[in-house]
Design a protein around this motif. Sequence first.
Motif, PDB file in Angstrom:
ATOM      1  N   GLN A  69     -23.505 -11.226   3.362  1.00  0.00           N
ATOM      2  CA  GLN A  69     -22.297 -11.934   2.906  1.00  0.00           C
ATOM      3  C   GLN A  69     -21.042 -11.287   3.477  1.00  0.00           C
ATOM      4  OE1 GLN A  69     -21.674 -11.788  -1.363  1.00  0.00           O
ATOM      5  NE2 GLN A  69     -20.371 -13.615  -1.387  1.00  0.00           N
ATOM      6  N   ILE A  70     -20.100 -12.146   3.864  1.00  0.00           N
ATOM      7  CA  ILE A  70     -18.776 -11.693   4.291  1.00  0.00           C
ATOM      8  C   ILE A  70     -17.773 -12.262   3.300  1.00  0.00           C
ATOM      9  CG2 ILE A  70     -17.006 -11.847   6.091  1.00  0.00           C
ATOM     10  CD1 ILE A  70     -19.378 -12.228   8.109  1.00  0.00           C
ATOM     11  N   THR A 120     -17.400 -16.097   2.135  1.00  0.00           N
ATOM     12  CA  THR A 120     -16.741 -16.457   0.881  1.00  0.00           C
ATOM     13  C   THR A 120     -15.284 -16.046   0.979  1.00  0.00           C
ATOM     14  OG1 THR A 120     -18.807 -15.935  -0.285  1.00  0.00           O
ATOM     15  CG2 THR A 120     -16.835 -16.235  -1.642  1.00  0.00           C
ATOM     16  N   VAL A 121     -14.370 -16.948   0.622  1.00  0.00           N
ATOM     17  CA  VAL A 121     -12.943 -16.640   0.634  1.00  0.00           C
ATOM     18  C   VAL A 121     -12.474 -16.457  -0.806  1.00  0.00           C
ATOM     19  CG1 VAL A 121     -10.628 -17.512   1.223  1.00  0.00           C
ATOM     20  CG2 VAL A 121     -12.556 -17.921   2.782  1.00  0.00           C
ATOM     21  N   VAL A 122     -11.834 -15.326  -1.083  1.00  0.00           N
ATOM     22  CA  VAL A 122     -11.294 -15.079  -2.426  1.00  0.00           C
ATOM     23  C   VAL A 122      -9.778 -14.992  -2.323  1.00  0.00           C
ATOM     24  CG1 VAL A 122     -11.304 -13.562  -4.447  1.00  0.00           C
ATOM     25  CG2 VAL A 122     -13.382 -13.810  -3.084  1.00  0.00           C
ATOM     26  N   SER A 123      -9.096 -15.914  -2.993  1.00  0.00           N
ATOM     27  CA  SER A 123      -7.636 -15.987  -2.919  1.00  0.00           C
ATOM     28  C   SER A 123      -7.024 -15.658  -4.274  1.00  0.00           C
ATOM     29  CB  SER A 123      -7.212 -17.396  -2.483  1.00  0.00           C
ATOM     30  OG  SER A 123      -5.807 -17.511  -2.453  1.00  0.00           O
ATOM     31  N   GLY A 124      -6.060 -14.749  -4.267  1.00  0.00           N
ATOM     32  CA  GLY A 124      -5.395 -14.373  -5.514  1.00  0.00           C
ATOM     33  C   GLY A 124      -3.895 -14.542  -5.385  1.00  0.00           C
ATOM     34  N   ILE A 160     -13.151 -10.206  -7.132  1.00  0.00           N
ATOM     35  CA  ILE A 160     -13.757 -10.133  -5.792  1.00  0.00           C
ATOM     36  C   ILE A 160     -15.223  -9.709  -5.927  1.00  0.00           C
ATOM     37  CG2 ILE A 160     -13.740  -8.912  -3.567  1.00  0.00           C
ATOM     38  CD1 ILE A 160     -10.648  -8.548  -4.044  1.00  0.00           C
ATOM     39  N   ALA A 161     -15.450  -8.648  -6.715  1.00  0.00           N
ATOM     40  CA  ALA A 161     -16.809  -8.130  -6.899  1.00  0.00           C
ATOM     41  C   ALA A 161     -17.720  -9.174  -7.545  1.00  0.00           C
ATOM     42  CB  ALA A 161     -16.768  -6.859  -7.742  1.00  0.00           C
ATOM     43  N   ALA A 162     -17.142 -10.010  -8.416  1.00  0.00           N
ATOM     44  CA  ALA A 162     -17.951 -11.045  -9.086  1.00  0.00           C
ATOM     45  C   ALA A 162     -18.495 -12.077  -8.105  1.00  0.00           C
ATOM     46  CB  ALA A 162     -17.116 -11.731 -10.167  1.00  0.00           C
ATOM     47  N   MET A 163     -17.838 -12.223  -6.942  1.00  0.00           N
ATOM     48  CA  MET A 163     -18.305 -13.174  -5.927  1.00  0.00           C
ATOM     49  C   MET A 163     -19.414 -12.578  -5.063  1.00  0.00           C
ATOM     50  SD  MET A 163     -16.817 -16.125  -6.059  1.00  0.00           S
ATOM     51  CE  MET A 163     -16.751 -16.031  -7.850  1.00  0.00           C
ATOM     52  N   VAL A 164     -19.550 -11.258  -5.103  1.00  0.00           N
ATOM     53  CA  VAL A 164     -20.551 -10.582  -4.263  1.00  0.00           C
ATOM     54  C   VAL A 164     -21.944 -10.802  -4.835  1.00  0.00           C
ATOM     55  CG1 VAL A 164     -21.396  -8.348  -3.461  1.00  0.00           C
ATOM     56  CG2 VAL A 164     -18.933  -8.851  -3.413  1.00  0.00           C
ATOM     57  N   GLY A 195     -25.929 -19.291  -5.652  1.00  0.00           N
ATOM     58  CA  GLY A 195     -25.508 -20.677  -5.479  1.00  0.00           C
ATOM     59  C   GLY A 195     -24.162 -20.906  -4.815  1.00  0.00           C
ATOM     60  N   LEU A 196     -23.606 -19.874  -4.176  1.00  0.00           N
ATOM     61  CA  LEU A 196     -22.317 -20.062  -3.490  1.00  0.00           C
ATOM     62  C   LEU A 196     -22.515 -20.903  -2.229  1.00  0.00           C
ATOM     63  CD1 LEU A 196     -20.472 -16.604  -3.506  1.00  0.00           C
ATOM     64  CD2 LEU A 196     -19.779 -18.684  -4.697  1.00  0.00           C
ATOM     65  N   LYS A 197     -21.698 -21.921  -2.074  1.00  0.00           N
ATOM     66  CA  LYS A 197     -21.761 -22.730  -0.858  1.00  0.00           C
ATOM     67  C   LYS A 197     -21.120 -21.953   0.296  1.00  0.00           C
ATOM     68  CE  LYS A 197     -21.934 -27.479  -2.536  1.00  0.00           C
ATOM     69  NZ  LYS A 197     -22.037 -27.324  -3.991  1.00  0.00           N
ATOM     70  N   GLN A 198     -21.498 -22.312   1.517  1.00  0.00           N
ATOM     71  CA  GLN A 198     -20.900 -21.690   2.700  1.00  0.00           C
ATOM     72  C   GLN A 198     -19.395 -21.950   2.714  1.00  0.00           C
ATOM     73  OE1 GLN A 198     -20.558 -19.417   4.876  1.00  0.00           O
ATOM     74  NE2 GLN A 198     -22.190 -19.915   6.335  1.00  0.00           N
ATOM     75  N   ALA A 199     -18.622 -20.894   2.977  1.00  0.00           N
ATOM     76  CA  ALA A 199     -17.157 -20.963   3.074  1.00  0.00           C
ATOM     77  C   ALA A 199     -16.482 -21.429   1.778  1.00  0.00           C
ATOM     78  CB  ALA A 199     -16.729 -21.838   4.250  1.00  0.00           C
ATOM     79  N   HIS A 200     -17.097 -21.100   0.641  1.00  0.00           N
ATOM     80  CA  HIS A 200     -16.495 -21.406  -0.666  1.00  0.00           C
ATOM     81  C   HIS A 200     -15.183 -20.640  -0.829  1.00  0.00           C
ATOM     82  CE1 HIS A 200     -15.974 -21.717  -5.040  1.00  0.00           C
ATOM     83  NE2 HIS A 200     -15.882 -20.401  -5.068  1.00  0.00           N
ATOM     84  N   THR A 201     -14.165 -21.304  -1.397  1.00  0.00           N
ATOM     85  CA  THR A 201     -12.901 -20.625  -1.702  1.00  0.00           C
ATOM     86  C   THR A 201     -12.781 -20.466  -3.212  1.00  0.00           C
ATOM     87  OG1 THR A 201     -11.836 -21.685   0.188  1.00  0.00           O
ATOM     88  CG2 THR A 201     -10.392 -20.697  -1.454  1.00  0.00           C
ATOM     89  N   GLU A 202     -12.658 -19.225  -3.644  1.00  0.00           N
ATOM     90  CA  GLU A 202     -12.477 -18.924  -5.067  1.00  0.00           C
ATOM     91  C   GLU A 202     -10.988 -18.678  -5.307  1.00  0.00           C
ATOM     92  OE1 GLU A 202     -13.859 -18.173  -9.034  1.00  0.00           O
ATOM     93  OE2 GLU A 202     -14.797 -19.111  -7.292  1.00  0.00           O
ATOM     94  N   LEU A 203     -10.354 -19.562  -6.100  1.00  0.00           N
ATOM     95  CA  LEU A 203      -8.931 -19.400  -6.424  1.00  0.00           C
ATOM     96  C   LEU A 203      -8.825 -18.605  -7.723  1.00  0.00           C
ATOM     97  CD1 LEU A 203      -7.741 -23.047  -5.628  1.00  0.00           C
ATOM     98  CD2 LEU A 203      -7.475 -21.029  -4.182  1.00  0.00           C
ATOM     99  N   VAL A 204      -8.541 -17.320  -7.586  1.00  0.00           N
ATOM    100  CA  VAL A 204      -8.533 -16.419  -8.734  1.00  0.00           C
ATOM    101  C   VAL A 204      -7.292 -16.645  -9.600  1.00  0.00           C
ATOM    102  CG1 VAL A 204      -8.395 -13.999  -9.440  1.00  0.00           C
ATOM    103  CG2 VAL A 204      -9.948 -14.687  -7.609  1.00  0.00           C
ATOM    104  N   GLY A 205      -7.517 -16.764 -10.896  1.00  0.00           N
ATOM    105  CA  GLY A 205      -6.395 -16.930 -11.823  1.00  0.00           C
ATOM    106  C   GLY A 205      -5.809 -18.327 -11.736  1.00  0.00           C
ATOM    107  N   GLY A 206      -6.568 -19.226 -11.109  1.00  0.00           N
ATOM    108  CA  GLY A 206      -6.044 -20.578 -10.953  1.00  0.00           C
ATOM    109  C   GLY A 206      -4.926 -20.586  -9.924  1.00  0.00           C
ATOM    110  N   ALA A 207      -4.556 -21.744  -9.487  1.00  0.00           N
ATOM    111  CA  ALA A 207      -3.475 -21.860  -8.516  1.00  0.00           C
ATOM    112  C   ALA A 207      -2.755 -23.154  -8.823  1.00  0.00           C
ATOM    113  CB  ALA A 207      -4.048 -21.863  -7.108  1.00  0.00           C
ATOM    114  N   GLY A 208      -2.619 -23.413 -10.114  1.00  0.00           N
ATOM    115  CA  GLY A 208      -2.079 -24.687 -10.576  1.00  0.00           C
ATOM    116  C   GLY A 208      -0.804 -25.125  -9.902  1.00  0.00           C
ATOM    117  N   ASP A 209       0.186 -24.244  -9.852  1.00  0.00           N
ATOM    118  CA  ASP A 209       1.472 -24.671  -9.276  1.00  0.00           C
ATOM    119  C   ASP A 209       1.371 -24.880  -7.769  1.00  0.00           C
ATOM    120  OD1 ASP A 209       1.312 -21.815  -9.104  1.00  0.00           O
ATOM    121  OD2 ASP A 209       3.446 -21.739  -8.635  1.00  0.00           O
ATOM    122  N   PHE A 210       0.470 -24.131  -7.089  1.00  0.00           N
ATOM    123  CA  PHE A 210       0.262 -24.337  -5.653  1.00  0.00           C
ATOM    124  C   PHE A 210      -0.421 -25.683  -5.419  1.00  0.00           C
ATOM    125  CE2 PHE A 210       0.850 -19.770  -5.676  1.00  0.00           C
ATOM    126  CZ  PHE A 210       1.550 -19.556  -4.506  1.00  0.00           C
TER     127      PHE A 210
END
Length: 253
Positions: free
Chosen positions: A131-132, A181-185, A225-229, A233-248
């Motif tokens: 995993q990357i 896996t992309v993790v965005s905070g 980040i560690a929780a995604m490691v 069942g993670l799909k290829q190139a999944h983006t995890e938006l940490v803490g939500g990104a509602g306003d974005f």
Amino acid sequence: MGSRDLAGKGAIITGSSRGIGAATAQLIGARGAGVVVNYRAKAPRANKVVKGIEEAGGRAVAVQADLTESEGARALTDAAVENFGSLDLLVLNASGGMEADRGEDYALSLNRDAQVNMVKTAMPVMPRGAQIVFVTSHQAHFIHEVSTMDAYEPVARSKRAGEDALREMVPALDERGITLTVVSGDMIEGTITATLLNRAEPGAIEARREAAGKLYSVEEFAAEIAAMVGKEGLKQAHTELVGGAGDFLARSR
């Protein structure tokens, strides 16, 4: 998830002598992985992270490497294989570009080119099932739809360029059975970027805190980040938006 679910695996965490990288390294080490702790210049800080992992019963080694130099990626990859027998996890945490002394091309060089080079160097030794994880920010991930603070814009654009470049490598990763896996905070309290931004635009962090409702601490974001490691069942190139990104998300529609 077993507490030692990463036992026998080798990991590289770039930019892990302090902040989010260091906190992530501790969590990954606690789960049994051998961790390559990467630093550019501050050996004592990296050694302290290694000591912390070892004191908790884990295995780690500190390796100096500037990712913008081609031999940097090679040194990290070799260290994982030589010390831990394999490279099963690559966390691309190192980023920058707010530094005034590194030249105007530095942000793209580090946030895009060095990330791609690191992956290209690591891929041949990574087994199927490896995993990357690419760590980014909402400010960078949504930069094409939502503008950010002037002082951060070059960094945000270069990080998005890095993310796009890695996504373009998905067919090659698929062939090798490696998952991206992309993790965005959001802005993270207490990080060097947040400090520099607040200096460039006083009140910037306070404004983000208000818009987001809450900003994560370094430790909280590292836990996400560690929780995604190794997550099932993670799909290829999944983006995890940490803490939500509602306003974005609302502004990017």
